[in-house]
Motif scaffolding. Structure first.
Motif, short mmCIF file in Angstrom:
data_model
loop_
_atom_site.label_atom_id
_atom_site.label_comp_id
_atom_site.label_asym_id
_atom_site.label_seq_id
_atom_site.Cartn_x
_atom_site.Cartn_y
_atom_site.Cartn_z
N PRO A 1 0.79 -1.23 0.00
CA PRO A 1 0.00 0.00 0.00
C PRO A 1 0.82 1.29 0.00
N GLU A 2 2.03 1.23 0.48
CA GLU A 2 2.86 2.44 0.55
C GLU A 2 3.61 2.71 -0.75
N ARG A 3 3.46 1.85 -1.73
CA ARG A 3 4.23 1.98 -2.98
C ARG A 3 3.34 2.40 -4.14
N ALA A 4 3.88 3.29 -4.96
CA ALA A 4 3.21 3.63 -6.22
C ALA A 4 3.30 2.40 -7.13
N ILE A 5 2.44 2.36 -8.14
CA ILE A 5 2.43 1.23 -9.08
C ILE A 5 3.00 1.70 -10.41
N THR A 6 3.93 0.94 -10.94
CA THR A 6 4.54 1.27 -12.22
C THR A 6 4.27 0.15 -13.23
N ILE A 7 4.10 0.54 -14.47
CA ILE A 7 3.94 -0.44 -15.55
C ILE A 7 4.73 0.04 -16.76
N GLY A 8 5.08 -0.89 -17.62
CA GLY A 8 5.68 -0.58 -18.92
C GLY A 8 4.63 -0.93 -19.96
N ALA A 9 3.82 0.04 -20.35
CA ALA A 9 2.69 -0.21 -21.25
C ALA A 9 3.11 -0.15 -22.71
N GLN A 10 2.55 -1.03 -23.52
CA GLN A 10 2.72 -0.87 -24.95
C GLN A 10 2.00 0.43 -25.34
N CYS A 11 2.63 1.23 -26.19
CA CYS A 11 2.14 2.58 -26.48
C CYS A 11 0.69 2.62 -26.95
N VAL B 1 5.32 8.56 -17.75
CA VAL B 1 6.56 8.98 -17.12
C VAL B 1 7.66 8.89 -18.17
N GLY B 2 8.30 10.01 -18.48
CA GLY B 2 9.39 10.00 -19.45
C GLY B 2 8.91 9.82 -20.87
N GLU B 3 9.85 9.51 -21.73
CA GLU B 3 9.58 9.34 -23.16
C GLU B 3 9.30 7.88 -23.48
N ASP B 4 8.63 7.65 -24.60
CA ASP B 4 8.42 6.27 -25.01
C ASP B 4 9.75 5.67 -25.49
N TYR B 5 9.80 4.36 -25.57
CA TYR B 5 11.03 3.65 -25.91
C TYR B 5 10.67 2.33 -26.59
N LEU B 6 11.64 1.74 -27.24
CA LEU B 6 11.45 0.43 -27.84
C LEU B 6 11.91 -0.65 -26.88
N GLU B 7 11.06 -1.64 -26.66
CA GLU B 7 11.44 -2.80 -25.87
C GLU B 7 11.13 -4.02 -26.73
N ASP B 8 12.15 -4.75 -27.08
CA ASP B 8 12.01 -5.92 -27.95
C ASP B 8 11.31 -5.56 -29.26
N GLY B 9 11.59 -4.35 -29.75
CA GLY B 9 11.06 -3.90 -31.03
C GLY B 9 9.64 -3.36 -30.98
N ILE B 10 9.05 -3.27 -29.78
CA ILE B 10 7.68 -2.77 -29.61
C ILE B 10 7.72 -1.46 -28.83
N PRO B 11 7.06 -0.40 -29.32
CA PRO B 11 7.03 0.87 -28.59
C PRO B 11 6.32 0.72 -27.23
N HIS B 12 6.99 1.19 -26.19
CA HIS B 12 6.47 1.14 -24.82
C HIS B 12 6.53 2.53 -24.19
N GLN B 13 5.74 2.68 -23.14
CA GLN B 13 5.71 3.91 -22.35
C GLN B 13 5.63 3.53 -20.87
N ASP B 14 6.55 4.03 -20.06
CA ASP B 14 6.46 3.83 -18.62
C ASP B 14 5.31 4.67 -18.10
N MET B 15 4.56 4.10 -17.16
CA MET B 15 3.42 4.79 -16.58
C MET B 15 3.42 4.52 -15.08
N CYS B 16 2.80 5.44 -14.32
CA CYS B 16 2.80 5.32 -12.87
C CYS B 16 1.43 5.72 -12.30
N LEU B 17 1.02 5.03 -11.25
CA LEU B 17 -0.21 5.35 -10.52
C LEU B 17 0.20 5.57 -9.08
#
Length: 145
Positions: free
Chosen positions: A104-114, A128-144
């Motif tokens: 409960p004390e931690r924010a939640i992070t994910i690496g979402a496909q764009c 959070v930050g810029e999108d990036y390629l992970e294994d050739g697929i565009p991703h975006q870090d996100m936080c809650l």
């Protein structure tokens, strides 16, 4: 109803169904060869969220503590035969609830496909930050928070 289990609590059949579905979705469907199975799977604090319908895996995700400040979830999937039934929203909400309950004390992070950024924003996730390629697929870090 989603079951939430540690690696050790999964039956051999459940684990096989999960791994098969993850390879089918993330490696075969997305034509993305990469090492699908990793050390997060069997970490003692990782929680595997599973929904089985008619003895078949319909939806899956895993939740885990990422570090002392963040929890995370990933490998979010709905198998092909069960798509279009609203399970993805139920799964993501269950993953959020699970992370908030266990860490409960931690924010939640994910690496979402764009292409899914708008979907995750419905739940309050922010980019959070810029999108990036992970294994050739565009991703975006996100936080809650």
């Amino acid at each position: 109803m989603f079951s939430i289990k540690t690696y050790g609590a999964l039956s051999k059949d459940e684990l096989l169904s999960i791994l098969r579905a993850r390879v089918d979705v993330f490696v075969v469907e997305q034509t993305c060869p990469y090492p699908e199975i990793d050390d997060i799977d069997n970490h003692q604090e990782t929680l595997h969220l599973c929904l089985f319908k008619d003895n078949r895996l319909a939806a899956y995700a895993r939740c885990y503590p990422k570090n002392t400040e963040l929890s995370a979830f990933g490998r979010v999937l709905v198998t092909a035969d069960f798509r279009g039934q609203g399970l993805a929203k139920q799964l993501v909400q269950t993953a959020i609830d699970t992370c908030q309950q266990h860490w409960p004390e931690r924010a939640i992070t994910i690496g979402a496909q764009c292409y899914l950024v708008d979907f995750y924003q419905q739940f309050g996730f922010k980019c959070v930050g810029e999108d990036y390629l992970e294994d050739g697929i565009p991703h975006q870090d996100m936080c809650l928070q």
